[in-house]
Design a protein around this motif. Sequence first.
Motif, mmCIF file in Angstrom:
data_model
loop_
_atom_site.group_PDB
_atom_site.id
_atom_site.type_symbol
_atom_site.label_atom_id
_atom_site.label_comp_id
_atom_site.label_asym_id
_atom_site.label_seq_id
_atom_site.Cartn_x
_atom_site.Cartn_y
_atom_site.Cartn_z
ATOM 1 N N GLY A 90 -1.162 10.067 1.292
ATOM 2 C CA GLY A 90 -0.939 11.278 2.488
ATOM 3 C C GLY A 90 -0.590 12.515 1.592
ATOM 4 O O GLY A 90 -0.372 12.665 0.461
ATOM 5 N N ASN A 91 -0.462 13.390 2.518
ATOM 6 C CA ASN A 91 -0.088 14.940 2.158
ATOM 7 C C ASN A 91 1.254 15.306 2.340
ATOM 8 O O ASN A 91 1.867 16.308 2.046
ATOM 9 N N SER A 92 2.069 14.505 3.127
ATOM 10 C CA SER A 92 3.487 14.699 3.243
ATOM 11 C C SER A 92 4.347 14.486 2.257
ATOM 12 O O SER A 92 3.945 13.977 1.179
ATOM 13 N N THR A 93 5.535 15.193 2.312
ATOM 14 C CA THR A 93 6.587 14.912 1.480
ATOM 15 C C THR A 93 7.403 13.501 1.889
ATOM 16 O O THR A 93 7.640 13.657 2.890
ATOM 17 N N VAL A 94 7.368 12.942 0.580
ATOM 18 C CA VAL A 94 7.941 11.336 1.052
ATOM 19 C C VAL A 94 9.161 11.070 0.310
ATOM 20 O O VAL A 94 9.347 11.086 -1.093
ATOM 21 N N VAL A 95 10.155 10.767 1.029
ATOM 22 C CA VAL A 95 11.462 10.405 0.434
ATOM 23 C C VAL A 95 11.604 8.696 1.034
ATOM 24 O O VAL A 95 11.571 8.436 2.029
ATOM 25 N N SER A 101 12.824 -0.857 -0.181
ATOM 26 C CA SER A 101 11.779 -0.041 0.050
ATOM 27 C C SER A 101 11.319 0.374 -1.354
ATOM 28 O O SER A 101 10.303 0.470 -1.573
ATOM 29 N N VAL A 102 12.166 0.632 -2.003
ATOM 30 C CA VAL A 102 11.941 0.958 -3.724
ATOM 31 C C VAL A 102 11.023 -0.323 -4.116
ATOM 32 O O VAL A 102 10.002 0.073 -4.967
ATOM 33 N N ALA A 103 11.710 -1.493 -4.224
ATOM 34 C CA ALA A 103 10.588 -2.546 -4.553
ATOM 35 C C ALA A 103 9.264 -2.653 -3.794
ATOM 36 O O ALA A 103 8.383 -2.851 -4.263
ATOM 37 N N ALA A 104 9.400 -2.174 -2.462
ATOM 38 C CA ALA A 104 8.186 -2.287 -1.803
ATOM 39 C C ALA A 104 6.950 -1.263 -2.297
ATOM 40 O O ALA A 104 5.985 -1.353 -2.534
ATOM 41 N N VAL A 105 7.450 0.071 -2.693
ATOM 42 C CA VAL A 105 6.545 1.128 -3.053
ATOM 43 C C VAL A 105 6.163 0.713 -4.670
ATOM 44 O O VAL A 105 5.041 1.085 -4.894
ATOM 45 N N ASN A 106 6.998 -0.023 -5.193
ATOM 46 C CA ASN A 106 6.565 -0.370 -6.547
ATOM 47 C C ASN A 106 5.476 -1.384 -6.588
ATOM 48 O O ASN A 106 4.572 -1.572 -7.440
ATOM 49 N N GLN A 107 5.803 -2.623 -5.841
ATOM 50 C CA GLN A 107 4.906 -3.811 -5.591
ATOM 51 C C GLN A 107 3.755 -3.270 -5.019
ATOM 52 O O GLN A 107 2.688 -3.888 -5.437
ATOM 53 N N ALA A 108 3.577 -2.349 -4.318
ATOM 54 C CA ALA A 108 2.172 -1.445 -3.682
ATOM 55 C C ALA A 108 1.561 -0.571 -4.781
ATOM 56 O O ALA A 108 0.204 -0.427 -4.478
ATOM 57 N N GLY A 109 2.303 -0.258 -5.846
ATOM 58 C CA GLY A 109 1.542 0.632 -6.766
ATOM 59 C C GLY A 109 1.493 1.901 -6.389
ATOM 60 O O GLY A 109 0.622 2.541 -6.966
ATOM 61 N N VAL A 110 2.474 2.330 -5.570
ATOM 62 C CA VAL A 110 2.340 3.644 -5.167
ATOM 63 C C VAL A 110 3.545 4.590 -5.471
ATOM 64 O O VAL A 110 3.593 5.887 -5.056
ATOM 65 N N SER A 111 4.210 4.192 -6.237
ATOM 66 C CA SER A 111 5.592 4.899 -6.627
ATOM 67 C C SER A 111 5.530 6.294 -7.248
ATOM 68 O O SER A 111 6.113 7.255 -7.146
ATOM 69 N N ASP A 112 4.413 6.198 -7.985
ATOM 70 C CA ASP A 112 4.103 7.560 -8.823
ATOM 71 C C ASP A 112 3.395 8.568 -7.888
ATOM 72 O O ASP A 112 3.548 9.653 -8.055
ATOM 73 N N HIS A 113 3.238 8.181 -6.643
ATOM 74 C CA HIS A 113 2.658 9.221 -5.680
ATOM 75 C C HIS A 113 3.885 9.664 -4.445
ATOM 76 O O HIS A 113 3.552 10.177 -3.526
ATOM 77 N N ILE A 114 5.052 9.108 -4.814
ATOM 78 C CA ILE A 114 6.121 9.295 -3.973
ATOM 79 C C ILE A 114 7.012 10.377 -4.277
ATOM 80 O O ILE A 114 7.113 10.574 -5.476
ATOM 81 N N ASP A 115 7.622 11.196 -3.541
ATOM 82 C CA ASP A 115 8.268 12.555 -3.863
ATOM 83 C C ASP A 115 9.682 12.084 -4.486
ATOM 84 O O ASP A 115 9.780 12.815 -5.479
ATOM 85 N N HIS A 116 10.454 11.415 -3.919
ATOM 86 C CA HIS A 116 11.636 11.031 -4.340
ATOM 87 C C HIS A 116 11.995 9.445 -4.022
ATOM 88 O O HIS A 116 11.863 9.120 -2.758
ATOM 89 N N ILE A 117 12.461 8.767 -4.843
ATOM 90 C CA ILE A 117 12.679 7.176 -4.505
ATOM 91 C C ILE A 117 14.032 7.108 -5.049
ATOM 92 O O ILE A 117 14.668 7.575 -5.933
ATOM 93 N N SER A 118 15.135 6.719 -4.159
ATOM 94 C CA SER A 118 16.558 6.280 -4.426
ATOM 95 C C SER A 118 17.064 4.839 -3.895
ATOM 96 O O SER A 118 16.389 4.644 -2.592
ATOM 97 N N THR A 119 17.661 4.147 -4.625
ATOM 98 C CA THR A 119 18.194 2.878 -4.151
ATOM 99 C C THR A 119 19.024 3.099 -3.275
ATOM 100 O O THR A 119 19.810 2.064 -2.287
ATOM 101 N N GLY A 120 19.872 4.183 -2.909
ATOM 102 C CA GLY A 120 20.771 4.628 -1.855
ATOM 103 C C GLY A 120 20.138 4.701 -0.588
ATOM 104 O O GLY A 120 20.408 5.713 0.029
ATOM 105 N N GLY A 121 19.891 3.685 0.290
ATOM 106 C CA GLY A 121 19.255 3.820 1.496
ATOM 107 C C GLY A 121 20.408 4.153 2.501
ATOM 108 O O GLY A 121 20.213 5.277 3.195
ATOM 109 N N GLY A 122 21.413 3.239 2.644
ATOM 110 C CA GLY A 122 22.413 3.539 3.557
ATOM 111 C C GLY A 122 22.977 4.847 3.579
ATOM 112 O O GLY A 122 23.229 5.782 4.373
#
Length: 140
Positions: A90-95, A101-122
């Motif tokens: 998509g065209n949105s800014t994605v955090v 969630s980090v594992a999900a975007v990695n397994q889906a193969g889209v992590s390179d297209h996400i603006d910011h990824i953090s394991t600190g969810g809570g």
Amino acid sequence: MRRQKKKNVQIFLPLDHVISCEFNGAPLECAEEDIPDGFMGLDIGAKTADLYVDELNKCKTVLWNGPMGVFENPDYAKGTFAIADALGSGNSTVVVGGGDSVAAVNQAGVSDHIDHISTGGGASLEYIEFGKLPGIEILG
């Protein structure tokens, strides 16, 4: 739910599910909003995934914290991967926050297209709500 109506905020709940009577049991489609007694919801259904993707495509900014189901099991991964694919293309800014969630975007193969990824969810959610990071606050 009453507060969201007063504030004119829309909350989208699942319309359908993928269910089973056991955690790793055979998947069954449930076309109802309510999950029958004796079953557990293990993924969102196709109708819900389509709704969520349509709504996400309208967003300018998305904060994603938590997968849609038990994506580690391929029988219950379609909903999570549909959301990940939509956010990654998509065209949105994605955090993305949180280890699952980090594992999900990695397994889906889209992590390179996400603006910011953090394991600190809570912690990320707490920062957004209260403007403080608990791990930093304790150092002060």
